[in-house]
Design a protein around this motif. Structure first.
Motif, mmCIF file in Angstrom:
data_model
loop_
_atom_site.group_PDB
_atom_site.id
_atom_site.type_symbol
_atom_site.label_atom_id
_atom_site.label_comp_id
_atom_site.label_asym_id
_atom_site.label_seq_id
_atom_site.Cartn_x
_atom_site.Cartn_y
_atom_site.Cartn_z
ATOM 1 N N GLY A 22 20.687 39.562 41.502
ATOM 2 C CA GLY A 22 21.907 39.931 40.799
ATOM 3 C C GLY A 22 22.904 40.627 41.700
ATOM 4 N N ALA A 23 22.491 41.669 42.365
ATOM 5 C CA ALA A 23 23.404 42.461 43.185
ATOM 6 C C ALA A 23 23.548 41.916 44.601
ATOM 7 C CB ALA A 23 22.919 43.906 43.247
ATOM 8 N N LEU A 24 22.649 41.072 45.044
ATOM 9 C CA LEU A 24 22.660 40.633 46.434
ATOM 10 C C LEU A 24 23.054 39.180 46.614
ATOM 11 C CD1 LEU A 24 19.396 42.362 47.701
ATOM 12 C CD2 LEU A 24 21.752 43.134 47.974
ATOM 13 N N ALA A 25 23.680 38.590 45.603
ATOM 14 C CA ALA A 25 24.081 37.199 45.732
ATOM 15 C C ALA A 25 25.041 37.060 46.908
ATOM 16 C CB ALA A 25 24.740 36.720 44.440
ATOM 17 N N THR A 26 24.844 36.012 47.679
ATOM 18 C CA THR A 26 25.676 35.793 48.857
ATOM 19 C C THR A 26 25.930 34.306 49.000
ATOM 20 O OG1 THR A 26 25.929 36.316 51.197
ATOM 21 C CG2 THR A 26 23.723 35.676 50.468
ATOM 22 N N SER A 27 26.705 33.949 49.993
ATOM 23 C CA SER A 27 27.033 32.548 50.214
ATOM 24 C C SER A 27 26.437 32.078 51.535
ATOM 25 C CB SER A 27 28.552 32.381 50.250
ATOM 26 O OG SER A 27 29.065 33.011 51.421
ATOM 27 N N GLN A 28 26.499 30.775 51.743
ATOM 28 C CA GLN A 28 26.020 30.215 53.006
ATOM 29 C C GLN A 28 26.830 30.777 54.165
ATOM 30 O OE1 GLN A 28 26.033 25.950 52.912
ATOM 31 N NE2 GLN A 28 24.502 25.834 51.287
ATOM 32 N N GLY A 29 28.123 31.027 53.935
ATOM 33 C CA GLY A 29 28.996 31.543 54.974
ATOM 34 C C GLY A 29 28.613 32.941 55.435
ATOM 35 N N THR A 30 27.860 33.659 54.617
ATOM 36 C CA THR A 30 27.373 34.985 54.981
ATOM 37 C C THR A 30 25.929 34.912 55.479
ATOM 38 O OG1 THR A 30 28.791 36.010 53.312
ATOM 39 C CG2 THR A 30 26.944 37.322 54.123
ATOM 40 N N ALA A 31 25.101 34.162 54.765
ATOM 41 C CA ALA A 31 23.672 34.140 55.055
ATOM 42 C C ALA A 31 23.349 33.485 56.393
ATOM 43 C CB ALA A 31 22.916 33.430 53.934
ATOM 44 N N TYR A 32 23.943 32.342 56.686
ATOM 45 C CA TYR A 32 23.568 31.628 57.904
ATOM 46 C C TYR A 32 23.993 32.356 59.182
ATOM 47 C CZ TYR A 32 21.682 27.948 55.024
ATOM 48 O OH TYR A 32 20.931 27.260 54.123
ATOM 49 N N PRO A 33 25.187 32.963 59.239
ATOM 50 C CA PRO A 33 25.489 33.779 60.422
ATOM 51 C C PRO A 33 24.542 34.973 60.568
ATOM 52 C CG PRO A 33 27.514 33.184 59.305
ATOM 53 C CD PRO A 33 26.377 32.766 58.407
ATOM 54 N N LEU A 34 24.133 35.561 59.449
ATOM 55 C CA LEU A 34 23.182 36.675 59.512
ATOM 56 C C LEU A 34 21.840 36.190 60.052
ATOM 57 C CD1 LEU A 34 22.237 39.542 58.970
ATOM 58 C CD2 LEU A 34 21.829 38.873 56.596
ATOM 59 N N LEU A 35 21.377 35.051 59.577
ATOM 60 C CA LEU A 35 20.111 34.497 60.088
ATOM 61 C C LEU A 35 20.217 34.175 61.578
ATOM 62 C CD1 LEU A 35 19.073 32.199 57.113
ATOM 63 C CD2 LEU A 35 17.938 34.304 57.862
ATOM 64 N N ALA A 36 21.370 33.670 62.006
ATOM 65 C CA ALA A 36 21.568 33.380 63.429
ATOM 66 C C ALA A 36 21.498 34.670 64.250
ATOM 67 C CB ALA A 36 22.902 32.675 63.652
ATOM 68 N N ARG A 37 22.095 35.745 63.738
ATOM 69 C CA ARG A 37 22.036 37.024 64.449
ATOM 70 C C ARG A 37 20.608 37.544 64.515
ATOM 71 N NH1 ARG A 37 24.439 41.745 61.583
ATOM 72 N NH2 ARG A 37 22.428 42.729 61.700
ATOM 73 N N LEU A 38 19.872 37.443 63.404
ATOM 74 C CA LEU A 38 18.473 37.883 63.395
ATOM 75 C C LEU A 38 17.640 37.078 64.385
ATOM 76 C CD1 LEU A 38 17.943 38.381 59.557
ATOM 77 C CD2 LEU A 38 18.235 40.162 61.281
ATOM 78 N N ARG A 39 17.965 35.801 64.516
ATOM 79 C CA ARG A 39 17.252 34.948 65.473
ATOM 80 C C ARG A 39 17.583 35.371 66.915
ATOM 81 N NH1 ARG A 39 18.596 30.369 63.269
ATOM 82 N NH2 ARG A 39 20.356 29.951 64.605
ATOM 83 N N ARG A 40 18.873 35.636 67.194
ATOM 84 C CA ARG A 40 19.266 36.085 68.541
ATOM 85 C C ARG A 40 18.598 37.409 68.903
ATOM 86 N NH1 ARG A 40 24.253 34.507 66.777
ATOM 87 N NH2 ARG A 40 24.912 36.655 66.416
ATOM 88 N N GLU A 41 18.448 38.275 67.904
ATOM 89 C CA GLU A 41 17.822 39.582 68.131
ATOM 90 C C GLU A 41 16.295 39.504 68.101
ATOM 91 O OE1 GLU A 41 19.587 42.313 65.349
ATOM 92 O OE2 GLU A 41 21.588 42.043 66.210
ATOM 93 N N GLU A 42 15.774 38.280 67.960
ATOM 94 C CA GLU A 42 14.339 38.006 67.948
ATOM 95 C C GLU A 42 13.595 38.719 66.819
ATOM 96 O OE1 GLU A 42 12.935 38.673 71.947
ATOM 97 O OE2 GLU A 42 14.061 36.952 72.701
ATOM 98 N N LEU A 43 14.288 38.869 65.688
ATOM 99 C CA LEU A 43 13.663 39.453 64.505
ATOM 100 C C LEU A 43 13.096 38.368 63.599
ATOM 101 C CD1 LEU A 43 16.296 42.239 63.774
ATOM 102 C CD2 LEU A 43 14.115 42.449 64.980
ATOM 103 N N VAL A 44 13.617 37.142 63.735
ATOM 104 C CA VAL A 44 13.071 35.985 63.027
ATOM 105 C C VAL A 44 12.999 34.811 63.996
ATOM 106 C CG1 VAL A 44 14.016 36.676 60.768
ATOM 107 C CG2 VAL A 44 15.276 35.074 62.179
ATOM 108 N N THR A 45 12.119 33.895 63.695
ATOM 109 C CA THR A 45 12.087 32.616 64.406
ATOM 110 C C THR A 45 12.381 31.538 63.377
ATOM 111 O OG1 THR A 45 9.714 32.322 64.014
ATOM 112 C CG2 THR A 45 10.366 33.369 66.091
#
Length: 99
Positions: A22-45
């Protein structure tokens, strides 16, 4: 990252789980750049896995560093929430118990 705590998920699945809060709904335009940053920071693969229902899906998984970062955040979350509540209450006397 907490949505990945229980195991790998792909982007659309993460968006749906986020929207369910409910409170954390987001869009692809927000989620995918965040996932890319997490991947660059080696927090996710990410791993591309073939899907029987369309194109391959990119599944995200927490790395050991990602799990440690999530635990660090979880340990300070309550303090952070309290600090935000105090800042928000500064200009709202009713939230400070005043009338």
């Amino acid at each position: 990252m907490s949505l990945l705590r229980s195991g790998p998920r792909y982007g659309t699945e993460l968006l749906a789980a986020s929207a369910e809060t409910g409170a954390l709904a987001t869009s692809q335009g927000t989620a995918y750049p965040l996932l890319a940053r997490l991947r660059r920071e080696e927090l996710v693969t990410t791993d591309r896995i073939e899907s029987p229902n369309g194109p391959p899906r990119r599944f995200c998984t927490l790395t050991p560093q990602g799990r440690a970062a999530l635990e660090d955040f979880s340990s300070v979350r309550a303090e952070f929430t309290d600090a935000v509540d105090r800042v928000l209450a500064l200009d709202r006397p009713h939230l400070r118990g005043e009338r």
